[in-house]
Design a protein around this motif. Sequence first.
Motif, PDB file in Angstrom:
ATOM      1  N   TYR A 266      -2.472  19.039  13.355  1.00 61.33           N
ATOM      2  CA  TYR A 266      -1.846  20.260  12.856  1.00 61.33           C
ATOM      3  C   TYR A 266      -0.869  20.804  13.864  1.00 61.33           C
ATOM      4  O   TYR A 266      -0.994  20.720  14.999  1.00 61.33           O
ATOM      5  CB  TYR A 266      -2.893  21.324  12.528  1.00 61.33           C
ATOM      6  CG  TYR A 266      -3.788  20.921  11.390  1.00 61.33           C
ATOM      7  CD1 TYR A 266      -3.340  21.033  10.084  1.00 61.33           C
ATOM      8  CD2 TYR A 266      -5.065  20.445  11.605  1.00 61.33           C
ATOM      9  CE1 TYR A 266      -4.147  20.675   9.025  1.00 61.33           C
ATOM     10  CE2 TYR A 266      -5.884  20.082  10.550  1.00 61.33           C
ATOM     11  CZ  TYR A 266      -5.415  20.216   9.264  1.00 61.33           C
ATOM     12  OH  TYR A 266      -6.223  19.860   8.220  1.00 61.33           O
TER      13      TYR A 266
ATOM     14  N   ALA B 171      -8.328  31.755   1.784  1.00 59.96           N
ATOM     15  CA  ALA B 171      -8.058  33.105   1.283  1.00 59.96           C
ATOM     16  C   ALA B 171      -8.800  33.359  -0.032  1.00 59.96           C
ATOM     17  O   ALA B 171      -9.337  34.451  -0.247  1.00 59.96           O
ATOM     18  CB  ALA B 171      -6.556  33.307   1.103  1.00 59.96           C
TER      19      ALA B 171
ATOM     20  N   ARG C 190      -2.525  21.711   5.427  1.00 56.38           N
ATOM     21  CA  ARG C 190      -2.866  23.003   6.045  1.00 56.38           C
ATOM     22  C   ARG C 190      -2.607  24.161   5.084  1.00 56.38           C
ATOM     23  O   ARG C 190      -3.413  25.080   4.978  1.00 56.38           O
ATOM     24  CB  ARG C 190      -2.057  23.171   7.331  1.00 56.38           C
ATOM     25  CG  ARG C 190      -2.227  24.470   8.041  1.00 56.38           C
ATOM     26  CD  ARG C 190      -3.448  24.395   8.927  1.00 56.38           C
ATOM     27  NE  ARG C 190      -3.590  25.598   9.686  1.00 56.38           N
ATOM     28  CZ  ARG C 190      -3.824  25.622  10.976  1.00 56.38           C
ATOM     29  NH1 ARG C 190      -3.920  24.511  11.652  1.00 56.38           N
ATOM     30  NH2 ARG C 190      -3.979  26.755  11.596  1.00 56.38           N
ATOM     31  N   LYS C 191      -1.477  24.107   4.368  1.00 59.97           N
ATOM     32  CA  LYS C 191      -1.157  25.164   3.401  1.00 59.97           C
ATOM     33  C   LYS C 191      -2.226  25.225   2.307  1.00 59.97           C
ATOM     34  O   LYS C 191      -2.657  26.303   1.912  1.00 59.97           O
ATOM     35  CB  LYS C 191       0.231  24.921   2.799  1.00 59.97           C
ATOM     36  CG  LYS C 191       0.678  25.966   1.823  1.00 59.97           C
ATOM     37  CD  LYS C 191       0.857  27.304   2.501  1.00 59.97           C
ATOM     38  CE  LYS C 191       1.360  28.334   1.507  1.00 59.97           C
ATOM     39  NZ  LYS C 191       1.376  29.672   2.044  1.00 59.97           N
TER      40      LYS C 191
ATOM     41  N   GLN D   7      -5.353  24.346   2.611  1.00 64.10           N
ATOM     42  CA  GLN D   7      -6.555  24.893   3.235  1.00 64.10           C
ATOM     43  C   GLN D   7      -6.450  26.406   3.417  1.00 64.10           C
ATOM     44  O   GLN D   7      -7.431  27.124   3.235  1.00 64.10           O
ATOM     45  CB  GLN D   7      -6.812  24.209   4.572  1.00 64.10           C
ATOM     46  CG  GLN D   7      -7.203  22.762   4.427  1.00 64.10           C
ATOM     47  CD  GLN D   7      -7.216  22.017   5.744  1.00 64.10           C
ATOM     48  OE1 GLN D   7      -6.522  22.373   6.694  1.00 64.10           O
ATOM     49  NE2 GLN D   7      -8.008  20.960   5.802  1.00 64.10           N
ATOM     50  N   GLU D   8      -5.277  26.886   3.775  1.00 62.31           N
ATOM     51  CA  GLU D   8      -5.075  28.329   3.953  1.00 62.31           C
ATOM     52  C   GLU D   8      -5.287  29.075   2.640  1.00 62.31           C
ATOM     53  O   GLU D   8      -5.949  30.124   2.606  1.00 62.31           O
ATOM     54  CB  GLU D   8      -3.683  28.609   4.497  1.00 62.31           C
ATOM     55  CG  GLU D   8      -3.499  28.188   5.934  1.00 62.31           C
ATOM     56  CD  GLU D   8      -2.058  28.258   6.391  1.00 62.31           C
ATOM     57  OE1 GLU D   8      -1.155  28.592   5.582  1.00 62.31           O
ATOM     58  OE2 GLU D   8      -1.807  27.991   7.582  1.00 62.31           O
TER      59      GLU D   8
END
Length: 83
Positions: free
Chosen positions: A83, A16, A8-9, A11-12
């Motif tokens: 998630y 961005a 997830r990190k 993907q974030e």
Amino acid sequence: MEYGSTLRKLQEIQFALVELQLYLDMNPDDQRAVKQYKELTVQLVQQKQAYEKERGPVMQYGHSSTPDRWTWHKTPWPWEIEY
């Protein structure tokens, strides 16, 4: 760190970067955005290396390091990640 949260990190950060790239296409002189893009690029490389060390390759076709053994089959499919 849990598998889903590590991914997830990544993907974030990627999200961005895509948004900043689109913004910079229209505002190329925004130095604050350029600085943020560079900082996020460094974070992405670091996060990707940490993830691959722990979990295996993120991308195929030569974009990820190749481990001594094949590990793609050990990672969950995208729909299996919670998630």
